[in-house]
Design a protein around this motif. Sequence first.
Motif, PDB file in Angstrom:
ATOM      1  N   ARG A 240       0.822  -1.205   0.000  1.00  0.00           N
ATOM      2  CA  ARG A 240       0.000   0.000   0.000  1.00  0.00           C
ATOM      3  C   ARG A 240       0.861   1.262   0.000  1.00  0.00           C
ATOM      4  NH1 ARG A 240      -3.358  -1.501   5.246  1.00  0.00           N
ATOM      5  NH2 ARG A 240      -1.204  -2.022   5.802  1.00  0.00           N
ATOM      6  N   SER A 241       1.947   1.244   0.768  1.00  0.00           N
ATOM      7  CA  SER A 241       2.796   2.435   0.819  1.00  0.00           C
ATOM      8  C   SER A 241       3.502   2.666  -0.511  1.00  0.00           C
ATOM      9  CB  SER A 241       3.833   2.303   1.942  1.00  0.00           C
ATOM     10  OG  SER A 241       4.743   1.257   1.680  1.00  0.00           O
ATOM     11  N   VAL A 242       3.875   1.583  -1.192  1.00  0.00           N
ATOM     12  CA  VAL A 242       4.558   1.707  -2.473  1.00  0.00           C
ATOM     13  C   VAL A 242       3.603   2.186  -3.561  1.00  0.00           C
ATOM     14  CG1 VAL A 242       5.743   0.419  -4.291  1.00  0.00           C
ATOM     15  CG2 VAL A 242       6.315  -0.008  -1.888  1.00  0.00           C
ATOM     16  N   ARG A 243       2.376   1.634  -3.536  1.00  0.00           N
ATOM     17  CA  ARG A 243       1.413   1.982  -4.592  1.00  0.00           C
ATOM     18  C   ARG A 243       0.779   3.353  -4.372  1.00  0.00           C
ATOM     19  NH1 ARG A 243       0.341  -3.596  -3.919  1.00  0.00           N
ATOM     20  NH2 ARG A 243      -1.215  -3.137  -2.316  1.00  0.00           N
ATOM     21  N   GLY A 244       0.639   3.766  -3.130  1.00  0.00           N
ATOM     22  CA  GLY A 244       0.028   5.056  -2.849  1.00  0.00           C
ATOM     23  C   GLY A 244      -1.476   4.973  -2.778  1.00  0.00           C
ATOM     24  N   GLU A 245      -2.129   6.101  -2.975  1.00  0.00           N
ATOM     25  CA  GLU A 245      -3.573   6.193  -2.797  1.00  0.00           C
ATOM     26  C   GLU A 245      -4.275   6.385  -4.144  1.00  0.00           C
ATOM     27  OE1 GLU A 245      -4.249   9.367  -0.050  1.00  0.00           O
ATOM     28  OE2 GLU A 245      -2.891   8.552   1.457  1.00  0.00           O
ATOM     29  N   GLY A 246      -4.501   5.296  -4.813  1.00  0.00           N
ATOM     30  CA  GLY A 246      -5.294   5.327  -6.041  1.00  0.00           C
ATOM     31  C   GLY A 246      -4.738   6.217  -7.137  1.00  0.00           C
ATOM     32  N   GLY A 247      -3.427   6.363  -7.186  1.00  0.00           N
ATOM     33  CA  GLY A 247      -2.821   7.166  -8.231  1.00  0.00           C
ATOM     34  C   GLY A 247      -2.792   8.652  -7.940  1.00  0.00           C
ATOM     35  N   LYS A 248      -3.569   9.107  -6.944  1.00  0.00           N
ATOM     36  CA  LYS A 248      -3.597  10.530  -6.619  1.00  0.00           C
ATOM     37  C   LYS A 248      -2.357  10.937  -5.834  1.00  0.00           C
ATOM     38  CE  LYS A 248      -8.659  10.740  -6.520  1.00  0.00           C
ATOM     39  NZ  LYS A 248      -9.847  11.042  -5.685  1.00  0.00           N
ATOM     40  N   LYS A 249      -1.981  10.090  -4.880  1.00  0.00           N
ATOM     41  CA  LYS A 249      -0.794  10.340  -4.076  1.00  0.00           C
ATOM     42  C   LYS A 249       0.057   9.073  -4.062  1.00  0.00           C
ATOM     43  CE  LYS A 249      -3.055  13.623  -0.919  1.00  0.00           C
ATOM     44  NZ  LYS A 249      -3.370  13.911   0.503  1.00  0.00           N
ATOM     45  N   SER A 250       1.342   9.230  -4.289  1.00  0.00           N
ATOM     46  CA  SER A 250       2.210   8.057  -4.349  1.00  0.00           C
ATOM     47  C   SER A 250       3.653   8.448  -4.107  1.00  0.00           C
ATOM     48  CB  SER A 250       2.094   7.381  -5.713  1.00  0.00           C
ATOM     49  OG  SER A 250       2.616   8.235  -6.730  1.00  0.00           O
ATOM     50  N   LEU A 251       4.475   7.438  -3.892  1.00  0.00           N
ATOM     51  CA  LEU A 251       5.906   7.656  -3.724  1.00  0.00           C
ATOM     52  C   LEU A 251       6.489   8.283  -4.985  1.00  0.00           C
ATOM     53  CD1 LEU A 251       8.379   5.095  -2.201  1.00  0.00           C
ATOM     54  CD2 LEU A 251       8.963   6.363  -4.245  1.00  0.00           C
ATOM     55  N   LYS A 252       6.097   7.756  -6.124  1.00  0.00           N
ATOM     56  CA  LYS A 252       6.596   8.318  -7.384  1.00  0.00           C
ATOM     57  C   LYS A 252       6.119   9.756  -7.550  1.00  0.00           C
ATOM     58  CE  LYS A 252       7.094   3.917  -9.794  1.00  0.00           C
ATOM     59  NZ  LYS A 252       6.722   3.101 -10.979  1.00  0.00           N
ATOM     60  N   GLY A 253       4.917  10.044  -7.034  1.00  0.00           N
ATOM     61  CA  GLY A 253       4.412  11.414  -7.078  1.00  0.00           C
ATOM     62  C   GLY A 253       5.265  12.358  -6.253  1.00  0.00           C
ATOM     63  N   ASN A 254       5.836  11.840  -5.138  1.00  0.00           N
ATOM     64  CA  ASN A 254       6.738  12.663  -4.320  1.00  0.00           C
ATOM     65  C   ASN A 254       7.990  13.043  -5.107  1.00  0.00           C
ATOM     66  OD1 ASN A 254       5.066  12.650  -2.088  1.00  0.00           O
ATOM     67  ND2 ASN A 254       6.115  10.959  -1.070  1.00  0.00           N
ATOM     68  N   PHE A 255       8.537  12.095  -5.852  1.00  0.00           N
ATOM     69  CA  PHE A 255       9.699  12.397  -6.679  1.00  0.00           C
ATOM     70  C   PHE A 255       9.347  13.444  -7.731  1.00  0.00           C
ATOM     71  CE2 PHE A 255      11.760   8.857  -4.754  1.00  0.00           C
ATOM     72  CZ  PHE A 255      13.110   8.972  -5.055  1.00  0.00           C
ATOM     73  N   LYS A 256       8.158  13.293  -8.303  1.00  0.00           N
ATOM     74  CA  LYS A 256       7.723  14.247  -9.326  1.00  0.00           C
ATOM     75  C   LYS A 256       7.538  15.636  -8.731  1.00  0.00           C
ATOM     76  CE  LYS A 256       4.312  14.832 -13.024  1.00  0.00           C
ATOM     77  NZ  LYS A 256       3.115  14.247 -13.697  1.00  0.00           N
ATOM     78  N   GLN A 257       7.051  15.708  -7.494  1.00  0.00           N
ATOM     79  CA  GLN A 257       6.839  16.992  -6.827  1.00  0.00           C
ATOM     80  C   GLN A 257       8.132  17.796  -6.756  1.00  0.00           C
ATOM     81  OE1 GLN A 257       5.044  16.670  -2.908  1.00  0.00           O
ATOM     82  NE2 GLN A 257       5.785  18.677  -2.271  1.00  0.00           N
ATOM     83  N   TYR A 258       9.259  17.107  -6.574  1.00  0.00           N
ATOM     84  CA  TYR A 258      10.543  17.791  -6.438  1.00  0.00           C
ATOM     85  C   TYR A 258      11.356  17.802  -7.726  1.00  0.00           C
ATOM     86  CZ  TYR A 258       9.425  17.239  -1.490  1.00  0.00           C
ATOM     87  OH  TYR A 258       8.799  17.260  -0.271  1.00  0.00           O
ATOM     88  N   GLY A 259      10.758  17.337  -8.817  1.00  0.00           N
ATOM     89  CA  GLY A 259      11.480  17.318 -10.090  1.00  0.00           C
ATOM     90  C   GLY A 259      12.624  16.323 -10.116  1.00  0.00           C
ATOM     91  N   LEU A 260      12.473  15.208  -9.396  1.00  0.00           N
ATOM     92  CA  LEU A 260      13.537  14.217  -9.278  1.00  0.00           C
ATOM     93  C   LEU A 260      13.181  12.893  -9.962  1.00  0.00           C
ATOM     94  CD1 LEU A 260      14.434  14.768  -5.503  1.00  0.00           C
ATOM     95  CD2 LEU A 260      15.752  15.559  -7.469  1.00  0.00           C
ATOM     96  N   GLU A 261      12.184  12.910 -10.856  1.00  0.00           N
ATOM     97  CA  GLU A 261      11.727  11.651 -11.472  1.00  0.00           C
ATOM     98  C   GLU A 261      12.865  10.873 -12.134  1.00  0.00           C
ATOM     99  OE1 GLU A 261       8.654  14.682 -13.120  1.00  0.00           O
ATOM    100  OE2 GLU A 261      10.612  14.829 -12.131  1.00  0.00           O
ATOM    101  N   GLN A 262      13.796  11.607 -12.746  1.00  0.00           N
ATOM    102  CA  GLN A 262      14.874  10.947 -13.485  1.00  0.00           C
ATOM    103  C   GLN A 262      15.859  10.242 -12.561  1.00  0.00           C
ATOM    104  OE1 GLN A 262      14.568  14.123 -12.923  1.00  0.00           O
ATOM    105  NE2 GLN A 262      16.556  15.064 -12.460  1.00  0.00           N
ATOM    106  N   LEU A 263      15.766  10.516 -11.248  1.00  0.00           N
ATOM    107  CA  LEU A 263      16.677   9.879 -10.291  1.00  0.00           C
ATOM    108  C   LEU A 263      15.975   8.824  -9.433  1.00  0.00           C
ATOM    109  CD1 LEU A 263      18.774  12.985  -9.226  1.00  0.00           C
ATOM    110  CD2 LEU A 263      19.569  10.999 -10.515  1.00  0.00           C
ATOM    111  N   LEU A 264      14.782   8.413  -9.850  1.00  0.00           N
ATOM    112  CA  LEU A 264      14.101   7.283  -9.211  1.00  0.00           C
ATOM    113  C   LEU A 264      14.317   6.056 -10.078  1.00  0.00           C
ATOM    114  CD1 LEU A 264      12.242   5.926  -7.154  1.00  0.00           C
ATOM    115  CD2 LEU A 264      10.284   6.734  -8.506  1.00  0.00           C
ATOM    116  N   GLY A 265      15.052   5.071  -9.534  1.00  0.00           N
ATOM    117  CA  GLY A 265      15.240   3.821 -10.278  1.00  0.00           C
ATOM    118  C   GLY A 265      13.914   3.101 -10.378  1.00  0.00           C
ATOM    119  N   ASP A 266      13.446   2.571  -9.238  1.00  0.00           N
ATOM    120  CA  ASP A 266      12.110   1.970  -9.153  1.00  0.00           C
ATOM    121  C   ASP A 266      11.863   1.579  -7.702  1.00  0.00           C
ATOM    122  OD1 ASP A 266       9.642   1.148  -9.944  1.00  0.00           O
ATOM    123  OD2 ASP A 266      10.332  -0.334 -11.391  1.00  0.00           O
ATOM    124  N   VAL A 267      10.597   1.231  -7.407  1.00  0.00           N
ATOM    125  CA  VAL A 267      10.215   0.704  -6.101  1.00  0.00           C
ATOM    126  C   VAL A 267       9.386  -0.548  -6.321  1.00  0.00           C
ATOM    127  CG1 VAL A 267      10.311   2.875  -4.834  1.00  0.00           C
ATOM    128  CG2 VAL A 267       8.240   2.285  -6.063  1.00  0.00           C
TER     129      VAL A 267
END
Length: 453
Positions: A240-267
């Motif tokens: 649940r923590s990895v997937r987030g809340e129905g696509g609205k909020k997620s770990l990957k969304g946190n990376f996107k918030q800070y403009g760091l998407e290119q430095l996320l390998g994967d979860v």
Amino acid sequence: MMEYLIRFSQSHETFRLAEIQSLAIVEGIDLEVISYSNESPFCIVRLPSEEAAKALIRRSILAQTIHEHWGTAETYDELHAIIKRDTPHLWPQYKEVSFKINIDAYQGSRPEKRKLELINSFSYLPLDGLILLKNPEQKWTIFEQWEFEAVPKNLPDPLKIHFGRLVGHSVRDLIKTYDLKKRGYISTTSMDSELALITANIALAAPGKIFYDPFVGTGSFPIACAHFGALGWGSDIDGRSVRGEGGKKSLKGNFKQYGLEQLLGDVFVCDLTNSPVRKARILDGIVCDPPYGVREGLKVLGCRDPEDKDAWLVEKGKRNYRNASFVPPKKPYSFTAMLDDILNFAADTLVDNGRLSFWMPTANDEEQEIPVPTHPCLNLVVVCTQVFYKWSRRLITYRRLPDSEVDLSALAQRKREEQIKGHTADDLNSFRRAYFKGFKSEKTEATSDIKAE
């Protein structure tokens, strides 16, 4: 080599020197600590150049500023004598620049009139440029270190006085940038931004490195490592923590918030004892805050009773694990075994001199203190402590030894001794048991029982 004075923030005292020493490694700087105490925010170091001083502090979280050290003394008369003796060769280059002199009184205070008098006592310096309160070309600071509670005690003089020229600033404002209150997706266990960034620094996160968090949660540590240029990876037993809340909020969304998407390998979803990560020496760093098992007992994937055929959902899982409703079975997990598994995992996956930095709780009572775990393949670098009321949590950092430096006999002995004991969450977690007993020692409990009788 030249002397510089670092002005630290007044927080996390046991972390300050560890962070600066780690940053010296990241920047490839020869650092010598001349004087430092956890009781003071002032640290005097020796560095090769002003450029090295700027590089040392440019990504520090716990430092505030670094200054070219012009003198330290117990009185102003002594300080002036030292400056007149040791720094005249520096004076000519600042003769015509605009400037400002500040006073920084740690644990003390001065009336404005007295501040002006002290500043004017440095009038022998041949500074002929304009005095600018905003944006001067050069800034000097008088640092006063006062005794604790000097103001209510009405003490007349500080314990020590430093004087230096400002060279560089830290990035302490990053704490606000990554503040959890402004982050789109967090949980109750998300590590606060300051400590996450400090952990990344101590673990030597840097561009071109691969960092991994096996208890990733909402991603605080990979985000901090990514800010400093490392490629962040993570996993968690709780999907649940990895997937987030129905696509609205997620770990990957946190990376996107800070403009760091290119430095996320994967979860991905897994637990440390059933990890798809191969035993290959490819990770430059492992940073994590493992679960303490206080809210509920620690768990890993597997069946509690292997003899119970109905419990073998894993067999069924081989066919139905893709179903959204599939819930893999879990069994109790030992807290001390988890610590051993973290160290074993680090030994199997870290490159030579790669670092493991993880948080571990312990009681403040010496009788109940959980010892720092050891491993023949890992060299203990530093232990930093954040103290609460009856318990503390420690950031423990290790360096992966090259195989040529590993004690093979000690490694073989460790493998023979590894085993998991206990059956219930409390039996398996001494910290959890102590937490809910208010950290009372066995001796205290026995005395209480006798009184009750």
